[in-house]
Design an enzyme around this catalytic site. Sequence first.
Site, PDB file in Angstrom:
ATOM      1  N   ASP A   1       0.714  -1.116   0.170  1.00 26.53           N
ATOM      2  CA  ASP A   1       0.066   0.029   0.052  1.00 26.53           C
ATOM      3  C   ASP A   1       0.782   1.396  -0.099  1.00 26.53           C
ATOM      4  O   ASP A   1       1.705   1.346   0.780  1.00 26.53           O
ATOM      5  CB  ASP A   1      -0.818  -0.003   1.380  1.00 26.53           C
ATOM      6  CG  ASP A   1      -1.937   0.971   1.352  1.00 26.53           C
ATOM      7  OD1 ASP A   1      -2.151   1.759   0.342  1.00 26.53           O
ATOM      8  OD2 ASP A   1      -2.386   1.262   2.512  1.00 26.53           O
TER       9      ASP A   1
ATOM     10  N   ASP B   1      -3.298   2.322  -5.718  1.00 23.50           N
ATOM     11  CA  ASP B   1      -1.844   2.211  -4.932  1.00 23.50           C
ATOM     12  C   ASP B   1      -1.718   1.193  -4.195  1.00 23.50           C
ATOM     13  O   ASP B   1      -1.129   0.907  -3.263  1.00 23.50           O
ATOM     14  CB  ASP B   1      -1.704   3.653  -4.117  1.00 23.50           C
ATOM     15  CG  ASP B   1      -2.783   3.482  -3.015  1.00 23.50           C
ATOM     16  OD1 ASP B   1      -3.659   3.051  -2.999  1.00 23.50           O
ATOM     17  OD2 ASP B   1      -2.348   4.173  -2.026  1.00 23.50           O
ATOM     18  N   GLU B   2      -2.496   0.032  -4.443  1.00 24.04           N
ATOM     19  CA  GLU B   2      -2.602  -1.045  -3.548  1.00 24.04           C
ATOM     20  C   GLU B   2      -2.576  -2.520  -4.498  1.00 24.04           C
ATOM     21  O   GLU B   2      -3.345  -2.580  -5.473  1.00 24.04           O
ATOM     22  CB  GLU B   2      -3.831  -1.375  -2.783  1.00 24.04           C
ATOM     23  CG  GLU B   2      -3.863  -0.809  -1.494  1.00 24.04           C
ATOM     24  CD  GLU B   2      -5.042  -1.087  -0.646  1.00 24.04           C
ATOM     25  OE1 GLU B   2      -5.369  -2.116  -0.394  1.00 24.04           O
ATOM     26  OE2 GLU B   2      -6.058  -0.079  -0.886  1.00 24.04           O
TER      27      GLU B   2
HETATM   28 MG   LIG Z   1      -2.514   4.005   0.266  1.00 25.82          MG
END
Ligand SMILES: [Mg+2]
Length: 357
Positions: A11, A109-110
Amino acid sequence: MTERKIILHLDMDSFYASVEIRDNPALSGLPVVVGADPMKGSGRGVVSTCSYEARVYGIHSGMPISQAYHLCPDAIFIRPDMESYARVSSTIMQILTDMAGEIEQVSIDEAFLDLTADQSYEQAAQHASEIKRAIRDQVGLTCSIGIAPSRIYAKMASEQQKPDGLTIIQPSEILSFLSPLPVRSIPGIGKKSAQVLVNAGIRTIGDISRCDIQALQEIFGSHAVRLLQISRGLDCEGLRETGKRKSVSREHTFLKDSVSPEEILGFMHEMVLLLCRELEERDIYSRTIGIRIRYTGFISRTRSVTLIKPTREVRIIEQAIDGLFAEMWDQTPVRLIGVRLSGLVHSDPVQRSLSDF
Ligand SMILES: [Mg+2]
């Protein structure tokens, strides 16, 4: 060999805000809030992301932007530049794919990665450090990583030490990791469910694990079984198949680093056979043939070639792989190899080229 999977969750740290700060270093150290226009406190909309400095004021993602403005009127408020974030995101996802093969991207974003091929948590931890370094060096951003025996535990682990964290939960540590955590740490348990649990005297995951199934069923219905499994450290879900898989791949870790081209190519050809069978079963063809070689110390190199016509013919793919391997291998001992077939298409290339005329 570990029996259970080794899953990594990555993350990015306060992603949008971090990209803005990276591109404008004058913002570093300041409370930065990316989101709607606060219009001096009368703006509508919410906070998308904020820097850790802004969190000190109590600002967080999803909060009304007007409230964020009242908490810290001097914060730097920035409108999101989604195109820029998407560009950065695809660079990051490419790095992950190059370094770990198949990935499951779950948001901008993961992502989840399957590191079972690393065979031990020590190796997986080193691998994760290399991934963090590659992202820092190539993209200029930090991320937090969790490694654990299932998808959900990995996600919970990555939450533990933000920013720039690396949290490893081995199978033997799962129960001691879970039991003191508040029930809300389980992804999917929202405010309301958590409140119902707390009202019933169930505050921690350990409390859930001691519940009997009927009691949980009253609150969670059909989800109770899975919840109980999660709380007892028994979950073992790996990567999920994303709707449209963009590639099929296989990898192999050598017990002892290999310097034998015959051995390396032998394994690659075996993987090609299995992958071609998979293409046949799914009635698809691949246009892009790629190989990955990882040397001792996780330095990975990938190379691929795109064919004029999509194929699933073993001989053609083997030839492509032999060529790629000859081009990139410099006699360095090899720890892991992978073959990936991407550019997947459904149509029969022969029929299509005929109907093109
Ligand atoms: Mg994040």
